[in-house]
Design an enzyme around this catalytic site. Structure first.
Site, PDB file in Angstrom:
ATOM      1  N   LYS A 101       1.737   0.941  -8.649  1.00  0.00           N
ATOM      2  CA  LYS A 101       0.596   1.858  -8.695  1.00  0.00           C
ATOM      3  C   LYS A 101       0.228   2.305 -10.115  1.00  0.00           C
ATOM      4  CE  LYS A 101       0.328   1.954  -4.190  1.00  0.00           C
ATOM      5  NZ  LYS A 101      -0.789   1.326  -3.473  1.00  0.00           N
ATOM      6  N   LYS A 128      -5.150   0.338 -12.992  1.00  0.00           N
ATOM      7  CA  LYS A 128      -4.247  -0.763 -12.634  1.00  0.00           C
ATOM      8  C   LYS A 128      -4.690  -2.058 -13.282  1.00  0.00           C
ATOM      9  CE  LYS A 128      -3.604   1.480  -8.198  1.00  0.00           C
ATOM     10  NZ  LYS A 128      -4.061   1.491  -6.798  1.00  0.00           N
ATOM     11  N   GLU A 148      -7.909  -5.585  -3.566  1.00  0.00           N
ATOM     12  CA  GLU A 148      -9.150  -5.957  -2.897  1.00  0.00           C
ATOM     13  C   GLU A 148     -10.235  -4.910  -3.123  1.00  0.00           C
ATOM     14  OE1 GLU A 148      -8.148  -8.702   0.917  1.00  0.00           O
ATOM     15  OE2 GLU A 148      -7.767  -6.569   1.196  1.00  0.00           O
TER      16      GLU A 148
END
Length: 216
Positions: free
Chosen positions: A14, A73, A164
């Site tokens: 994360k 990220k 995604e």
């Protein structure tokens, strides 16, 4: 290390340590493993874009405007791979795959080459005309490659995040993918976890064996 241990060690990162970069020999090995991913009838309907510079990652991050939780990220990871799928199974691609198989010694004789070509085309046509899910079928092959990369990443001691949550249309436009006959499907951030990554300290959780397996 056995693959079960690797699977248990792997988790979705994360937060990344932006100061740490993956050594070139490690990323080269991972990309070579990715290149050898399996696909139905060896169709290989994919292309991988590797962002390793700050400028490259910033271009990818533009597609996370509506998914702000994923921006860091991408920006703080060492490398980010765009998994793109073909928008059509073209004649040129089918011929290129067949030619490469021949160059790599896949065929004992000419009938073997013809059979491989006919078999692959029959599957492509099955999904193109009968099941009418060619795009979905090609995307499923690309996700096989993602699985290969995830296991490869942990084997190389890397942290990874499949993503995604991004605007595929915006990313395709940024990279000119559709003009090249591809569309982005999923991203994979790679690097080393930050000490601020809360997920690193959490226990892994999966449903029990008796709930996910049926033995006949």
């Amino acid at each position: 290390m056995d693959t079960v241990t690797l699977a248990k060690r792997r988790y979705t990162t994360k937060a990344y340590d932006a100061s740490r970069k993956i050594p070139q020999e490690t990323i080269d090995a991972l990309l070579e493993q990715l290149r050898h991913s399996p696909s139905s009838v060896n169709s290989q309907p994919w292309h991988f874009i590797v962002a390793q510079s700050d400028e490259g990652k910033a271009r990818l991050a533009k597609a996370t405007e509506a998914f702000a939780y994923n921006t860091s990220k991408i920006l703080n990871a060492s490398h980010v791979i765009v998994f793109a799928t073909r928008t059509d199974m073209t004649e040129a691609h089918l011929e290129a795959v067949l030619a490469q198989e021949g160059a790599d010694g896949r065929f004992r004789d000419e009938p073997g080459r013809v059979m491989q070509d006919q078999t692959r085309r029959s599957y492509v046509n099955l999904h193109r005309f009968d099941q009418k899910d060619l795009q979905h079928w090609m995307e499923k092959q690309t996700y096989l490659a993602l699985g290969t990369a995830l296991l490869g990443a942990v084997a190389h001691g890397l942290d990874a995040t499949p993503i995604e949550g991004f605007d595929a249309k915006a990313l395709d436009a940024e990279l000119g993918l559709r003009e090249q006959g591809f569309t982005s499907v999923v991203l994979l951030s790679l690097g080393y976890r930050s000490q601020e990554d809360f997920n690193a300290g959490l226990s892994k959780s999966r449903l029990p064996t008796e709930d996910v397996f049926t033995f006949l």
